[in-house]
Write a protein that holds these residues in place. Structure first.
Motif, mmCIF file in Angstrom:
data_model
loop_
_atom_site.group_PDB
_atom_site.id
_atom_site.type_symbol
_atom_site.label_atom_id
_atom_site.label_comp_id
_atom_site.label_asym_id
_atom_site.label_seq_id
_atom_site.Cartn_x
_atom_site.Cartn_y
_atom_site.Cartn_z
ATOM 1 N N ARG A 101 -2.746 5.485 -4.224
ATOM 2 C CA ARG A 101 -3.525 4.237 -4.183
ATOM 3 C C ARG A 101 -2.654 3.081 -3.688
ATOM 4 O O ARG A 101 -3.099 2.243 -2.904
ATOM 5 N N GLU A 102 -1.415 3.043 -4.136
ATOM 6 C CA GLU A 102 -0.495 1.980 -3.730
ATOM 7 C C GLU A 102 -0.209 2.032 -2.226
ATOM 8 O O GLU A 102 -0.093 1.000 -1.573
ATOM 9 N N LEU A 103 -0.083 3.248 -1.693
ATOM 10 C CA LEU A 103 0.188 3.397 -0.263
ATOM 11 C C LEU A 103 -1.024 3.021 0.578
ATOM 12 O O LEU A 103 -0.884 2.555 1.708
ATOM 13 N N GLY A 104 -2.223 3.248 0.050
ATOM 14 C CA GLY A 104 -3.445 2.935 0.796
ATOM 15 C C GLY A 104 -3.690 3.870 1.961
ATOM 16 O O GLY A 104 -4.206 3.451 2.995
ATOM 17 N N LEU A 105 -3.329 5.139 1.816
ATOM 18 C CA LEU A 105 -3.523 6.106 2.896
ATOM 19 C C LEU A 105 -4.996 6.433 3.061
ATOM 20 O O LEU A 105 -5.730 6.583 2.086
ATOM 21 N N LYS A 106 -5.410 6.558 4.315
ATOM 22 C CA LYS A 106 -6.787 6.938 4.641
ATOM 23 C C LYS A 106 -6.732 8.118 5.601
ATOM 24 O O LYS A 106 -5.720 8.376 6.241
ATOM 25 N N ALA A 107 -7.818 8.816 5.724
ATOM 26 C CA ALA A 107 -7.875 9.967 6.625
ATOM 27 C C ALA A 107 -7.659 9.542 8.074
ATOM 28 O O ALA A 107 -7.156 10.317 8.890
ATOM 29 N N SER A 108 -8.002 8.311 8.403
ATOM 30 C CA SER A 108 -7.888 7.841 9.786
ATOM 31 C C SER A 108 -6.537 7.208 10.110
ATOM 32 O O SER A 108 -6.342 6.714 11.216
ATOM 33 N N THR A 109 -5.595 7.225 9.183
ATOM 34 C CA THR A 109 -4.286 6.609 9.406
ATOM 35 C C THR A 109 -3.495 7.426 10.429
ATOM 36 O O THR A 109 -3.309 8.626 10.267
ATOM 37 N N GLU A 113 1.040 4.046 12.018
ATOM 38 C CA GLU A 113 0.708 3.334 10.782
ATOM 39 C C GLU A 113 1.411 3.969 9.587
ATOM 40 O O GLU A 113 1.851 3.264 8.674
ATOM 41 N N LEU A 114 1.501 5.306 9.594
ATOM 42 C CA LEU A 114 2.195 5.995 8.503
ATOM 43 C C LEU A 114 3.667 5.603 8.451
ATOM 44 O O LEU A 114 4.235 5.428 7.372
ATOM 45 N N ALA A 115 4.282 5.454 9.617
ATOM 46 C CA ALA A 115 5.686 5.039 9.663
ATOM 47 C C ALA A 115 5.847 3.625 9.091
ATOM 48 O O ALA A 115 6.796 3.353 8.347
ATOM 49 N N LYS A 116 4.905 2.729 9.417
ATOM 50 C CA LYS A 116 4.953 1.370 8.881
ATOM 51 C C LYS A 116 4.762 1.376 7.368
ATOM 52 O O LYS A 116 5.445 0.653 6.638
ATOM 53 N N ILE A 117 3.836 2.204 6.885
ATOM 54 C CA ILE A 117 3.574 2.303 5.450
ATOM 55 C C ILE A 117 4.823 2.820 4.736
ATOM 56 O O ILE A 117 5.206 2.315 3.680
ATOM 57 N N ARG A 118 5.474 3.827 5.320
ATOM 58 C CA ARG A 118 6.685 4.389 4.715
ATOM 59 C C ARG A 118 7.791 3.335 4.611
ATOM 60 O O ARG A 118 8.434 3.189 3.584
ATOM 61 N N ARG A 119 7.999 2.583 5.689
ATOM 62 C CA ARG A 119 9.032 1.551 5.689
ATOM 63 C C ARG A 119 8.729 0.449 4.674
ATOM 64 O O ARG A 119 9.611 -0.020 3.960
ATOM 65 N N ALA A 120 7.467 0.031 4.622
ATOM 66 C CA ALA A 120 7.083 -1.031 3.681
ATOM 67 C C ALA A 120 7.275 -0.564 2.235
ATOM 68 O O ALA A 120 7.773 -1.319 1.388
ATOM 69 N N PHE A 121 6.898 0.680 1.941
ATOM 70 C CA PHE A 121 7.069 1.205 0.589
ATOM 71 C C PHE A 121 8.555 1.306 0.245
ATOM 72 O O PHE A 121 8.968 0.940 -0.855
ATOM 73 N N ALA A 122 9.355 1.795 1.189
ATOM 74 C CA ALA A 122 10.799 1.925 0.957
ATOM 75 C C ALA A 122 11.437 0.558 0.759
ATOM 76 O O ALA A 122 12.335 0.402 -0.068
ATOM 77 N N ALA A 145 6.165 9.413 -2.662
ATOM 78 C CA ALA A 145 5.581 8.697 -1.525
ATOM 79 C C ALA A 145 5.889 9.412 -0.216
ATOM 80 O O ALA A 145 5.002 9.575 0.637
ATOM 81 N N ASN A 146 7.114 9.868 -0.038
ATOM 82 C CA ASN A 146 7.469 10.591 1.188
ATOM 83 C C ASN A 146 6.675 11.881 1.317
ATOM 84 O O ASN A 146 6.221 12.236 2.410
ATOM 85 N N MET A 147 6.486 12.578 0.198
ATOM 86 C CA MET A 147 5.697 13.806 0.218
ATOM 87 C C MET A 147 4.255 13.508 0.622
ATOM 88 O O MET A 147 3.671 14.197 1.474
#
Length: 160
Positions: A101-109, A113-122, A145-147
């Motif tokens: 939920r915190e990552l906000g991943l969607k099926a259309s990501t 966008e996944l790389a940006k989400i990973r960097r922001a979370f890290a 989160a990485n998994m």
């Protein structure tokens, strides 16, 4: 100040500090902050070796949790430390559902966008960026989160 061969560094340093305070009363306090707890943690972890056998024996003789060891070190030098326990509700969650939920991943990501989400979370949660008492939890959060991001990336990859 007397210099002798049988003196340890701590006593020489104490004498230096006393001598400097006597000579110059207008000297401001040191501007560099010093994290005594971090130093104590490093000493007790075994990553730093103590050359003086007497001092090394004192560290080896201590048993119990790290908090007990740090308290014993502070008692030995006549200081005290207060460590308020963080409320359990304030600890960041490690459950995969909460992190998802915190990552906000969607099926259309997509992959970018996944790389940006990973960097922001890290940036917010990396173990090197959190308080020492939260590092273990941050490491678990990063692994989860990485998994989750890797799994989303595999699903987003075009098959063909």
């Amino acid at each position: 100040m007397s210099v002798g061969t049988g003196r340890d560094f701590a006593s020489l340093l104490d004498e230096l500090l006393v001598d400097s305070r006597i000579e110059d009363q207008s000297m401001p306090p040191p501007s560099v902050s010093f994290d005594y707890l971090a130093v104590a943690e490093e000493l007790l972890s075994g990553r730093i070796r103590v050359a003086d056998d007497r001092v090394a024996a004192e560290y080896d003789d201590m048993s119990g949790s790290l908090d007990d060891k740090v308290d014993a070190l502070f008692e030995a030098v006549g200081a005290s430390v207060e460590r308020p326990e963080p409320p359990a509700a304030d600890l960041p969650p490690v459950e995969p559902e909460a992190i998802l939920r915190e990552l906000g991943l969607k099926a259309s990501t997509n992959a970018a966008e996944l790389a940006k989400i990973r960097r922001a979370f890290a940036f917010k949660n990396h173990p090197d960026r959190v308080a020492p008492h939260l590092r273990q939890r941050a490491m678990v959060r990063m692994q989860v989160a990485n998994m989750l991001i890797d799994d989303a990336r595999r699903r987003a990859r075009p098959r063909g």
